[in-house]
Design a protein around this motif. Structure first.
Motif, PDB file in Angstrom:
ATOM      1  N   LEU A 232       0.863  -1.180   0.000  1.00 11.54           N
ATOM      2  CA  LEU A 232       0.000   0.000   0.000  1.00 11.54           C
ATOM      3  C   LEU A 232       0.899   1.230   0.000  1.00 11.54           C
ATOM      4  N   SER A 233       0.622   2.160  -0.885  1.00 15.68           N
ATOM      5  CA  SER A 233       1.399   3.403  -0.912  1.00 15.68           C
ATOM      6  C   SER A 233       0.520   4.559  -0.468  1.00 15.68           C
ATOM      7  N   VAL A 234       1.062   5.350   0.453  1.00 16.19           N
ATOM      8  CA  VAL A 234       0.379   6.532   0.988  1.00 16.19           C
ATOM      9  C   VAL A 234       1.303   7.722   0.786  1.00 16.19           C
ATOM     10  N   ALA A 235       0.764   8.816   0.283  1.00 13.98           N
ATOM     11  CA  ALA A 235       1.569  10.006   0.019  1.00 13.98           C
ATOM     12  C   ALA A 235       0.962  11.206   0.729  1.00 13.98           C
ATOM     13  N   THR A 236       1.793  12.218   0.932  1.00 13.69           N
ATOM     14  CA  THR A 236       1.302  13.520   1.402  1.00 13.69           C
ATOM     15  C   THR A 236       1.899  14.593   0.517  1.00 13.69           C
TER      16      THR A 236
ATOM     17  N   PHE B 230      -7.414  -2.043   2.463  1.00 14.21           N
ATOM     18  CA  PHE B 230      -6.521  -2.548   1.423  1.00 14.21           C
ATOM     19  C   PHE B 230      -6.468  -4.062   1.551  1.00 14.21           C
ATOM     20  N   ARG B 231      -7.000  -4.741   0.537  1.00 15.82           N
ATOM     21  CA  ARG B 231      -7.086  -6.204   0.580  1.00 15.82           C
ATOM     22  C   ARG B 231      -7.795  -6.669   1.838  1.00 15.82           C
ATOM     23  N   GLY B 232      -8.828  -5.925   2.216  1.00 19.50           N
ATOM     24  CA  GLY B 232      -9.628  -6.265   3.371  1.00 19.50           C
ATOM     25  C   GLY B 232      -9.069  -5.802   4.699  1.00 19.50           C
ATOM     26  N   GLU B 233      -7.827  -5.310   4.707  1.00 22.92           N
ATOM     27  CA  GLU B 233      -7.193  -4.880   5.946  1.00 22.92           C
ATOM     28  C   GLU B 233      -7.458  -3.389   6.186  1.00 22.92           C
ATOM     29  N   PRO B 234      -7.897  -3.014   7.411  1.00 25.93           N
ATOM     30  CA  PRO B 234      -8.131  -1.593   7.692  1.00 25.93           C
ATOM     31  C   PRO B 234      -6.821  -0.846   7.921  1.00 25.93           C
ATOM     32  N   VAL B 235      -6.753   0.329   7.358  1.00 24.68           N
ATOM     33  CA  VAL B 235      -5.628   1.243   7.572  1.00 24.68           C
ATOM     34  C   VAL B 235      -6.225   2.608   7.879  1.00 24.68           C
ATOM     35  N   PHE B 236      -5.769   3.228   8.963  1.00 25.06           N
ATOM     36  CA  PHE B 236      -6.278   4.534   9.371  1.00 25.06           C
ATOM     37  C   PHE B 236      -5.243   5.602   9.009  1.00 25.06           C
ATOM     38  N   VAL B 237      -5.701   6.641   8.324  1.00 24.92           N
ATOM     39  CA  VAL B 237      -4.822   7.716   7.894  1.00 24.92           C
ATOM     40  C   VAL B 237      -5.378   9.034   8.424  1.00 24.92           C
TER      41      VAL B 237
ATOM     42  N   PHE C  40       4.201   0.126   2.388  1.00 21.72           N
ATOM     43  CA  PHE C  40       4.311  -0.953   3.377  1.00 21.72           C
ATOM     44  C   PHE C  40       3.293  -2.034   3.048  1.00 21.72           C
ATOM     45  N   ARG C  41       3.463  -3.180   3.653  1.00 18.99           N
ATOM     46  CA  ARG C  41       2.546  -4.313   3.464  1.00 18.99           C
ATOM     47  C   ARG C  41       1.641  -4.440   4.688  1.00 18.99           C
ATOM     48  N   PRO C  42       0.374  -4.084   4.557  1.00 16.05           N
ATOM     49  CA  PRO C  42      -0.522  -4.210   5.711  1.00 16.05           C
ATOM     50  C   PRO C  42      -0.718  -5.645   6.151  1.00 16.05           C
TER      51      PRO C  42
END
Length: 618
Positions: A313-317, A471-478, A616-618
């Motif tokens: 998963l890629s997250v940018a700012t 992402f692929r069913g995994e929760p990620v909080f941003v 990163f890989r969640p």
């Protein structure tokens, strides 16, 4: 003689006391000799400048001060000329140069003229005395005579690693003014520069550490060994690494004769750049070049980060600097191409400084749909994904920034790679609360939702936006952030040392609120994957970032994992520094983090901030 101003009479430095009645009668009768008035010693420039930052002649009229004209400022409302004494004293603390202010009128002198100047000595404070900056000693209301022309100019003082001390500034008790402290030019960089105020100085083969601006200024370093970055800049690494070898360069050469160079960080002004040393409201000491080195293009290219892999998963700012539909189409195109090609189309993008649909027009419009639509359409046109977006409109004129712009943070996300579980209820005044659902899973009471928007810490400031992605069913909080600006802080180069950081108080309070929110989420699930991203408006070594990470107990600031010389994404007054951050909870391991240098080091910018990417890989 200047035909504009009337000639001025010499003012004696000492005056005899008034005669009493008896003495006056005796004098009139010829019984008493007239008292001899002390002769006024004609001061030279080093006498006028003195050995502190303030002239001992401040407010006094001086007559026939000798010197050679070294440069003329023949434009703007602060015209005048610099004059330097070719017969210096032996005190390194006393400058031999001074500026003669003529206002909006061009003085009838030329470099090489030997002059005798009369006028009133004063201390000019750029931006006004309340701005907290240092003053410039000058002579105003001036008249002068030209004795001869074509004289050789005094040799320029070389600024380099040997002549400019590593220590930056003396300190006054309680952060007070250093104006009255004796100058110690061999000990402090600011004292060295002040001891050269108005004098000819030079840098040789100077590396560019701050790109050319629209005001035709750039920054160089006189000491390339001073905290270098990996790409040719100068790193601001702590509150004691202010980098005194930095100096701003402007030009007194007519642009028709010599266009100002468009330089990037890492470039070089080869040969000699020389001229009088001035002090400016926006950056402090400034070399007003009468001789400008040739531009050598050494600057690195704009960076490209690698694409995320299938399981990453890629997250940018990215701070997009007051983006609105009123910006030129070119800005949208450049931002879009950067997101697609330089940032490799991140899955989630936290944007800062997204303005409303009519930008700085100050009315009741708060929606940003037109702004975000135009950006996402430009991204698709550049070959990127069809991003969706989520954001919350602020209350009108409540979140600071450019008046009328209603800037806010917002999320873009690629629905082909991540999903967004919308939960209603998020608005400008409602807080998103972490909670455990009936199924036992952790979520938010509003998605997206703001963090404690009612709290006084967010007054006239952007509120953080929290969101849950899958992402692929995994929760990620941003959490997207844009903390309060540094407006109101005292300048590094000002007269108050150490400078007060008054704006820091609000950012620390904001950081504690965000840290508290993250902690409440982790108390529900200590393995929750949390990314806190955005423009924190503070340094990686600052108390605000320390509060945001809770001293590393709940979040890790990823910039500290980079090599020291790569820890920057913003350039201010020649200092490469960190303002934007990406921070992660402990459950995010083996993160691959990159500050992508595409803006801050370049004269040609789509934004003044560099974006950042985390994979990163969640």
């Amino acid at each position: 003689m200047d035909p504009i101003a009337p000639p001025a009479a010499a003012r004696p430095l000492r005056r005899t006391a008034a005669l009493g009645t008896v003495a006056a009668t005796a004098l009139a009768a010829g019984l008493l000799a007239a008292p001899q008035q002390a002769e006024a010693a004609q001061p030279r420039i080093h006498d006028i400048q003195g050995s502190t930052r303030l002239s001992p002649y401040d407010g006094e009229r001086v007559t026939d001060v000798p010197g050679v004209v070294t440069a003329v400022r023949a434009f703007g409302s602060a015209r005048g000329f610099w004059v330097q004494d070719p017969r210096p004293d032996r005190d390194p603390a006393t400058s031999e140069g001074v500026f003669v202010f003529t206002g909006s009128k061009t003085p009838a002198v030329a470099a090489g003229d030997a002059v005798l100047v009369s006028g009133t000595v004063g201390e000019y404070y750029p931006g006004g005395r309340d701005a907290g900056l240092q003053s410039v000693t000058q002579i105003s209301g001036a008249t002068w005579t030209v004795d001869s022309s074509g004289n050789a100019l005094p040799a320029a003082f070389p600024l380099n690693g040997a002549s400019v001390p590593n220590r930056y500034a003396p300190e006054a008790r309680g952060g007070g003014s250093i104006e009255h402290l004796p100058l110690r030019p061999h000990r402090y960089a600011l004292d060295r520069h002040e001891s050269l105020e108005g004098m000819r100085v030079q840098v040789s083969d100077a590396g560019v550490v701050g790109p050319s601006s629209r005001y035709n200024e750039l920054w160089v370093t006189a000491d390339p060994r001073e905290n270098p970055t990996a790409r040719g800049g100068t790193l601001y690494a702590s509150y004691r690494d202010q980098n005194g070898a930095r100096v701003k360069v402007a030009s007194l050469i007519p642009f028709a004769e010599r266009p100002f160079p468009q330089a990037d960080v890492g470039d070089r002004l080869t040969g000699t750049t020389a001229g009088p040393l001035d002090y400016d409201q926006f950056g402090g000491y400034e070399l007003q070049a009468t001789e400008l080195g040739a531009l050598e293009d050494n600057g690195p290219d704009r960076e490209r980060t690698r694409p995320q892999r299938a399981g990453e998963l890629s997250v940018a700012t990215y701070n997009v600097e007051n983006l609105s539909p009123k910006n030129p189409d070119e800005k949208f195109t450049r931002l879009a191409e950067a997101l697609v090609h330089n940032l490799a189309s991140p899955d989630i993008v936290a944007l800062e400084e997204v303005q409303d649909d009519n930008g700085p027009t100050n009315d009741a419009v708060v929606s940003a749909d037109a702004t975000l639509r135009k950006l996402t359409e430009a991204i698709a046109a550049a070959g990127g994904p069809s991003y969706a977006w989520r954001q919350i409109d602020p209350a009108d004129d409540e979140d600071g920034g450019q008046p009328g712009g209603n800037i806010r943070v917002a999320f873009l996300y690629n629905p082909e790679r991540v999903s967004f579980p919308d939960v209603p209820g998020g608005d400008a005044t409602t807080s998103a609360v972490p909670l455990r659902g009936a199924d036992g899973e952790i979520g938010l009471s509003a998605n997206p939702g703001r963090i404690r928007p009612e709290n006084a810490a967010w007054e006239d400031s952007r509120k953080p936006l929290a969101a849950e992605f899958r992402f692929r069913g995994e929760p990620v909080f941003v959490v997207a952030n844009h903390f309060a600006s540094k407006g109101g802080d005292q300048a590094l180069d000002g007269r108050f040392q150490p400078p007060a950081r008054s704006s820091e108080t609000q950012r620390i309070a904001q950081a504690k609120l965000v840290a508290g929110w993250v902690k409440s989420l982790l108390e529900l699930d200590r393995k929750a994957k949390v990314v806190v991203a955005g423009d924190i408006n503070d340094f990686n070594f600052s108390p605000a970032v320390e509060a945001l990470t809770d001293r590393g107990r709940i979040l890790t600031d990823l910039v500290d994992r980079l090599p020291r010389e790569e820890r920057y994404g913003y350039v201010y007054n020649g200092n490469s520094q960190v303002l934007d951050h990406m921070l992660t909870s402990r459950a995010i391991r083996h993160a691959d983090y990159d500050i992508v240098h595409i803006n801050a080091e370049f004269a040609d910018q789509a934004s003044d901030h560099d974006p950042q990417v985390l994979r990163f890989r969640p």
